[in-house]
Design an enzyme around this catalytic site. Structure first.
Site, mmCIF file in Angstrom:
data_model
loop_
_atom_site.group_PDB
_atom_site.id
_atom_site.type_symbol
_atom_site.label_atom_id
_atom_site.label_comp_id
_atom_site.label_asym_id
_atom_site.label_seq_id
_atom_site.Cartn_x
_atom_site.Cartn_y
_atom_site.Cartn_z
ATOM 1 N N ASP A 100 -73.463 -19.027 -5.103
ATOM 2 C CA ASP A 100 -72.623 -17.934 -5.634
ATOM 3 C C ASP A 100 -72.764 -16.623 -4.858
ATOM 4 O O ASP A 100 -71.964 -15.722 -5.038
ATOM 5 C CB ASP A 100 -73.000 -17.635 -7.091
ATOM 6 C CG ASP A 100 -72.647 -18.785 -8.009
ATOM 7 O OD1 ASP A 100 -71.868 -19.641 -7.575
ATOM 8 O OD2 ASP A 100 -73.153 -18.816 -9.145
ATOM 9 N N ARG A 138 -49.670 -26.313 -10.190
ATOM 10 C CA ARG A 138 -50.708 -27.355 -10.297
ATOM 11 C C ARG A 138 -52.084 -26.701 -10.276
ATOM 12 O O ARG A 138 -52.303 -25.746 -9.525
ATOM 13 C CB ARG A 138 -50.624 -28.329 -9.111
ATOM 14 C CG ARG A 138 -49.273 -28.980 -8.939
ATOM 15 C CD ARG A 138 -49.007 -29.928 -10.081
ATOM 16 N NE ARG A 138 -47.586 -30.218 -10.218
ATOM 17 C CZ ARG A 138 -47.022 -31.305 -9.744
ATOM 18 N NH1 ARG A 138 -47.718 -32.194 -9.093
ATOM 19 N NH2 ARG A 138 -45.723 -31.506 -9.924
ATOM 20 N N VAL A 177 -67.723 -30.125 -5.647
ATOM 21 C CA VAL A 177 -67.424 -30.285 -4.216
ATOM 22 C C VAL A 177 -68.001 -29.087 -3.446
ATOM 23 O O VAL A 177 -68.470 -29.216 -2.320
ATOM 24 C CB VAL A 177 -65.878 -30.347 -4.036
ATOM 25 C CG1 VAL A 177 -65.476 -30.082 -2.611
ATOM 26 C CG2 VAL A 177 -65.369 -31.694 -4.502
ATOM 27 N N THR A 219 -64.342 -13.340 21.084
ATOM 28 C CA THR A 219 -64.745 -14.258 22.148
ATOM 29 C C THR A 219 -65.810 -15.197 21.619
ATOM 30 O O THR A 219 -66.745 -14.750 20.945
ATOM 31 C CB THR A 219 -65.289 -13.504 23.387
ATOM 32 O OG1 THR A 219 -66.044 -14.436 24.181
ATOM 33 C CG2 THR A 219 -66.206 -12.352 23.043
ATOM 34 N N MET A 242 -70.552 -23.996 25.932
ATOM 35 C CA MET A 242 -69.961 -22.851 26.633
ATOM 36 C C MET A 242 -70.818 -21.609 26.381
ATOM 37 O O MET A 242 -71.861 -21.705 25.747
ATOM 38 C CB MET A 242 -68.539 -22.628 26.124
ATOM 39 C CG MET A 242 -67.537 -23.601 26.685
ATOM 40 S SD MET A 242 -65.894 -23.140 26.076
ATOM 41 C CE MET A 242 -64.872 -24.113 27.159
ATOM 42 N N GLY A 243 -70.324 -20.475 26.804
ATOM 43 C CA GLY A 243 -71.055 -19.230 26.571
ATOM 44 C C GLY A 243 -71.094 -18.333 27.795
ATOM 45 O O GLY A 243 -71.584 -17.223 27.738
#
Ligand code: ADP
Length: 747
Positions: A170, A296, A303, A533, A577-578
């Site tokens: 929460d 609905r 979940v 980025t 990557m980086g």
């Protein structure tokens, strides 16, 4: 087992073990990331010479003793990082609430000589822990008087040392920015909202989605913003009387402005101003009665607690667990009793009593109708986000006035997930603030060609969850001819300001434009650079838009890669990557439990590779079946991923096989995470505010902004050189390098 002396004689049995002993438990509601914390505590403690015991099923394991307290070895916490829930179980122990239960608990802990305790749980669990530690001397005295423990034992364990970590999906503890599990819960909710949106849009339907949060609207608020929803109901900020009509008007206006779906998010504890509960079913019937809509209801329920933890919940919980273990092993009085949480993007000590008192006062304030105070306790950014949501979700079908300011939105540099979310936020918030928002297509080169169009409120519909960049993107910094054309286009199109969303090249382009102002007066307009980025390598922002998404993609991919090797004896070398920045590699190494990480900041030497090969050989010989190394793409220009994999393979002499994976462009793709969507929205909101200030004071500053110490800060672009290392072009302050110590402790 007690240690044996050298020679034939047995060492005398000692009643106190030589090693410090820690008990660890998870209590209350389970939260994804608890396992990462358990793993980090266990390994940090073992590395520091201590012993760790799992207390199963929360406090109940302590009360029951026996098999409820089990020794944990290094390997017992392998392969749990990616698992949801808590592998040591959790429980709401009624016994521990009673003194008799706590007395049993103390006796059972002492049977194992455990007098250090780490608890991961919500405010209830941490309050129980505090109480237990205060009572400890009294409990021991009673146990001694009842003849259950010896005076020697009492003397050997005079205090219960403890540390707490806040686990709660929460995100409800006042005084911490994020609790363990909240980020993953947001991932589950946003994934559901994205899925529901697509079916809702097909049928032009309305969905009412109930999310968890009995007293805390955090999940509902953030998911309403990040899910691009139309209306939201939370306990701390109940709607005014007649809200049903207002809600229906908002939804109808959204449809009239071009929305194909309507989404309402309701926190499970939502109420009206009189304190009556607002259920999802009530919202549905209000929509039906007022709009004739066949809405609905979807109640997300448990979940939200399930599934594999997000990258954030893995690295942040690992860091928290590391700090908690060190604190509880320290004998300094000031280290005892700390509760660790995340504040301003760092691990911080939370004053427990104050935090719990404030947290618990919120439901009372809500009950008493003091909503302003309840909101105030939730904090400034919570209030700011409630306001932002209102602006984002209010349709603006009327075109802006003729004299409105015209703000161009442009993406520059490499692709970062969340660029569309940023552009959408710019359009929605810009229109709400009466500006004309111009989409510049094809980067600054597109601007040079005059490829610029006004964007309407409904045109950015659906952009929030889209990967890629709808406005197009080029990596290049403009050349001299293009700058001339850009200046002309700004003049011709009456562009009053630019929002440049991107990474290093966006910042370089803005600097170039700033320099060319003396030649082209039309370039004298306010410009704001917004960091986006995946490399997370621009100064002025601890996190840039896209980095969290890329990290999650990497972590998910590595989870799969690791499971593919489950039945083999294998070493993996994975390349991320980086560019020149090792952020993605280091954070991924913590979040996936990699044994080795190669960073551009540290480089790779032949000697270190030799040591790694030795380590590989030694550990595989001793039964290891899986080894994971992560290499950041620019860690070393010569010692490539292929080279390292070949060295490992050759030197392994058949002991294990080696596979290499270059993750490549999947890292720039995909739908942005909830964090990146929220970050994009918050940065853009602040960027617009700053541009408005520039308009009001008739200034034309070129600036950049970013998240720094949990706040959004703005700085002139001219200060950029002071913040970067001229050689590496990296920010001088790379806060995340501090986490190197965490990888070292856990690998
Ligand atoms: P959370 O930790 O998620 O807030 P609870 O409030 O249900 O969840 O607390 C979890 C458990 O912590 C309780 O079932 C109980 O065993 C223990 N606990 C909570 N409050 C106390 C207390 N005041 N004294 C002793 N134990 C407590």
């Amino acid at each position: 087992m007690q240690p044996r002396a050298r020679g034939n004689k047995l060492a005398p049995m000692s009643s106190t073990p030589s090693k410090k002993r820690i008990g660890i438990l998870t209590s209350g509601g389970d939260a994804q990331g608890m396992n990462a914390a358990v793993r980090a505590v266990t390994r940090t403690a073992i590395k520091n010479g201590a012993e760790v015991f799992a207390i199963m099923e929360g406090y109940q394991g302590m009360v029951d003793g026996g098999n409820g307290i089990r020794k944990l070895e290094w390997g017992d916490v392998s392969h749990i990082l990616d698992r949801g829930g808590t592998v040591i179980g959790t429980f709401r122990s009624a016994d521990f609430r009673e003194k008799a239960g706590r007395l049993k608990a103390a006796a059972n802990l002492l049977e194992h000589d455990i007098d250090r305790l780490i608890v991961i749980g919500g405010d209830g669990s941490l309050t129980g822990l505090n109480q237990f530690s205060i009572e400890w001397p009294e409990l021991l005295e009673q146990l001694q008087s009842e003849g259950k423990i010896s005076a020697k034992k009492v003397k050997a364990h005079p205090v219960l040392r403890f540390a707490g970590l806040v686990g709660s999906i929460d995100n409800d503890l006042v005084g911490t920015d994020m609790t363990i599990g909240a980020d993953t819960a947001l991932h589950r909710i946003i994934s559901a909202i994205d899925d529901l949106s697509s079916t809702a849009a097909s049928h032009q339907r309305t969905f009412v989605i109930e999310v968890m949060g009995r007293h805390c609207g955090y999940l509902a608020l953030v998911s309403a913003i990040a899910g691009g929803c139309d209306y939201m109901l939370i306990p701390e900020n109940p709607p005014e009387e007649g809200w049903e009509v207002e809600m229906c008007k908002t939804l109808a206006a959204g449809r009239a402005a071009g929305r194909r779906d309507s989404m309402v998010v309701v926190a499970e504890g939502a109420i009206d101003r009189k304190g009556n509960p607002i259920t999802a079913e009530y919202v549905r019937s209000a929509l039906e009665n007022n709009l004739g809509e066949d809405a609905r209801v979807t109640i997300l329920g448990h979940v939200q607690r399930g599934g594999s933890p997000s990258a954030y919940d893995r690295w942040a919980s690992s860091w928290l667990g590391y700090e908690a273990a060190l604190a509880v092993l320290s004998d300094a009085p000031e280290d005892n009793g700390a509760v660790f949480g995340f504040r301003e993007n760092r691990v911080a000590r939370i004053p427990l009593t104050e935090a719990v008192e404030k947290t618990r006062s919120i439901p009372t304030l809500i009950e008493q109708g003091d909503y302003d105070k309840a909101m105030e306790l939730r904090g400034g950014s919570f209030i700011e986000q409630v306001e932002l949501f209102k602006e984002l979700s209010t349709p603006q079908p009327a075109p802006p006035a003729k004299d409105a300011k015209r703000i161009g939105i442009v993406h520059v540099g490499g692709l970062a997930p969340g660029m569309n979310a940023a552009a959408r936020a710019a359009v929605r918030l810009g229109l709400a603030r009466s500006h004309v928002m111009l989409g510049i297509h094809g980067s600054l080169q597109g601007l040079a060609e005059g490829d610029v169009r006004e964007l309407a409120w409904n045109e950015v519909e659906g952009w929030i969850d889209e990967g890629g960049a709808q406005l197009g993107l080029k990596r290049m910094v403009p050349n001299t001819e293009e700058l001339y054309a850009i200046a002309k286009a700004i003049d011709d199109l009456h562009i009053d300001a630019l929002l440049m969303i991107g990474g290093w090249n966006a910042y370089m382009s803005a600097r170039l434009i700033q320099r060319e102002r003396e030649h082209y007066p039309s370039l004298r307009i306010p410009i704001m650079c917004v960091p986006a980025t995946i490399d997370n390598n621009v100064p002025g922002s601890e996190l840039s838009i896209g980095a969290d998404t890329a990290l999650n993609v990497i972590v998910e991919a590595i989870d799969r890669i690791k499971s593919s090797g489950a039945s083999a004896t294998r070493a993996f070398v994975v390349e991320t990557m980086g560019r020149n920045c090792g952020y993605l590699a280091l954070m991924a190494s913590i979040a996936t439990g990699a044994e080795r990480v190669y960073l551009p900041e540290e480089g790779i030497t032949l000697a270190s590779l030799e040591a790694d090969v030795e380590e590989l050989r030694r550990t595989f010989e001793n039964g290891r079946s899986l080894f994971l190394a992560i290499r950041s793409e620019h860690a070393n220009p010569k010692y490539t991923t292929d080279f390292i994999a070949r060295v490992f393979e050759q030197e392994g002499h058949g002991l294990y096989d080696v596979r290499q994976n270059i993750l490549g462009h999947i890292q720039q793709g995909g739908s942005p995470t909830p964090f990146d969507r929220l970050l994009a929205t918050r940065l853009i909101a602040r960027a617009l505010e700053e541009l408005e200030e520039q308009f009001a004071s008739e200034k034309a500053a070129v600036q950049y902004l970013g998240l720094s110490g949990g706040k959004i800060k703005v700085a002139p672009l001219s200060s950029m050189p002071d913040l970067i290392d001229p050689k590496t072009k990296l920010p001088l302050d790379q806060w995340w390098l501090e986490l190197r110590k965490v990888t070292d402790a856990l690998a």
